[in-house]
Design a protein around this motif. Structure first.
Motif, PDB file in Angstrom:
ATOM      1  N   HIS A  61      -0.112   2.446 -16.467  1.00  0.00           N
ATOM      2  CA  HIS A  61      -0.190   3.331 -17.521  1.00  0.00           C
ATOM      3  C   HIS A  61      -1.234   2.896 -18.705  1.00  0.00           C
ATOM      4  N   TRP A  87      -1.231   7.622 -22.488  1.00  0.00           N
ATOM      5  CA  TRP A  87      -0.263   8.059 -21.556  1.00  0.00           C
ATOM      6  C   TRP A  87       0.759   8.949 -22.048  1.00  0.00           C
ATOM      7  N   THR A  88       0.746   9.621 -23.315  1.00  0.00           N
ATOM      8  CA  THR A  88       1.430  10.514 -23.837  1.00  0.00           C
ATOM      9  C   THR A  88       0.437  11.641 -24.732  1.00  0.00           C
ATOM     10  N   MET A 106       6.239  15.855 -25.062  1.00  0.00           N
ATOM     11  CA  MET A 106       6.417  15.945 -23.877  1.00  0.00           C
ATOM     12  C   MET A 106       6.088  16.874 -22.729  1.00  0.00           C
ATOM     13  N   MET A 109       3.958  14.806 -20.069  1.00  0.00           N
ATOM     14  CA  MET A 109       4.973  13.943 -19.627  1.00  0.00           C
ATOM     15  C   MET A 109       5.751  14.348 -18.615  1.00  0.00           C
ATOM     16  N   ALA A 130       3.788   7.895 -15.705  1.00  0.00           N
ATOM     17  CA  ALA A 130       3.616   8.863 -16.835  1.00  0.00           C
ATOM     18  C   ALA A 130       2.472   9.641 -16.701  1.00  0.00           C
TER      19      ALA A 130
END
Length: 361
Positions: A61, A87-88, A106, A109, A130
């Motif tokens: 990630h 990664w978010t 989220m 995600m 992720a």
């Protein structure tokens, strides 16, 4: 293309294969050729099941690379751009994003748990950790997951900024907001802990205690900014010598274990801040009593991804690196190839290495 597959939690070896393919690039998505990716403790947590992920999965990630294709509607990046993987990715419209906390978004995600990004072995679907999966030569991510970076920044440095640096330095600057003259204790001297130490130095902390049971890690902690170093069983003496027995203004936990959180708690003064940075297990309970929670007046702060807004913070950390204020080169313990990943994971399990970086041609 080449990549690493984890078939089941607890497998002794990753399946390194060369028949992995990507799902097509859709609207709002970006295909990135990964040029460098870190071997992070969070990756190990996926292999051991501490961080639950769908299986089979391509781990990884923390990465950086070059854009090779963009989908319809993408205007933020173009083919040839150098990017850091986020990664978010922030959708910009959920309650967390509207509250100014994009690191808690989220939206994408959760899609990473339901939408496989890879195929292997003639069509078997595989997910990306992720929603990324940077332990493969190419990935497809939402446009929010590819943040442009100056092309003169080495890919391995850009990869570190993609997770460990942002998590650690961000915890200091964004979450704890450490001020000049503060005293800081950091439990854990891995990649994230070293980044916390550097963030404390940049913030002007005058006393920075690095705490790690492996004395072999103390020298690098002192090199990048710690003023003192000790093992966990020496913390009480260090509190007395460095703070007159009062404790530190800020205690950072960068391990992801309840014992480390409690070490940070004990090292922090009454009314100080205890900042939880490490990713721990769902069944690891922190043994704090209600009396202490109230009467010691300490603030427990969680710092997911360093509380970062990556469009602000990635360029900020790049500039700190360019100015010589962030020593990221010293944090790279080795540069390896994808075929070496099983050996790299074994070394990570041993605890002695810092950041191993996988380089792709």
């Amino acid at each position: 293309m080449r990549g690493a597959i984890l078939h089941a939690v607890g497998d002794d070896k990753l399946d390194i294969r060369d028949d992995i393919t990507l799902t097509p690039v859709g609207p709002g998505e970006v295909r990135v050729r990964v040029r460098a990716t870190g071997v992070c403790h969070s990756d190990l947590s996926v292999l051991t099941g501490v961080l639950p992920q769908p299986l089979p999965i391509v781990p990884g990630h923390e990465g950086a690379g070059e854009v090779v294709e963009v989908g319809d509607g993408v205007a933020t990046v173009s083919p040839g751009d150098h990017v850091i993987v986020n990664w978010t990715p922030a959708c910009g419209d959920c309650p967390s994003c509207r509250a100014g906390q994009p690191n808690l978004c989220m939206t994408y995600m959760m899609k990473g748990f339901t939408e496989p990004r890879f195929r292997f072995g003639g069509g078997t679907p595989a997910f990306g950790m992720a929603g990324c999966g940077t332990w493969a030569e190419e990935i497809v991510v939402p446009w929010q997951g590819a943040i442009t970076v100056d092309p003169d920044v080495p890919y391995e440095v850009a990869a570190l900024i993609g997770c460990g640096v942002t998590t650690g330095v961000g915890a200091v600057l964004n979450t704890a907001k450490v001020r000049p003259g503060a005293t800081v204790a950091v439990v854990g001297c891995g990649g994230v802990g070293l980044s916390v130490i550097q963030g404390a130095r940049i913030s002007g902390a005058t006393t920075i205690l690095a705490i790690d049971p492996l004395e072999s890690k103390h020298a690098l902690a002192l090199k990048v900014g710690a003023t003192h170093a000790c093992t966990p069983d020496q913390v009480t003496d260090a509190i007395g010598a460095l703070t007159g027995g009062q404790g530190f203004d800020h205690g950072f936990e960068a391990v992801g274990r309840s014992a480390a959180i409690m070490t940070a708690w004990r090292a922090t003064r009454r009314g100080g801040d205890v900042i939880v940075v490490g990713a721990g297990a769902v069944d690891d309970q922190v043994p704090l009593n209600a009396f202490s929670l109230l009467f010691e007046g300490k603030n427990i702060l969680s710092s997911l991804y360093g509380g970062a807004d990556v469009r602000r913070d990635f360029p900020r950390f790049v500039n700190l690196y360019k100015a010589g204020r962030l020593d990221l080169d010293s944090m790279i313990s080795s540069r390896i190839r994808i075929g070496d990943l099983n050996e790299a994971v074994a070394a990570l399990r041993g605890g002695e290495v810092l950041r191993q970086i996988v380089l792709f041609d």
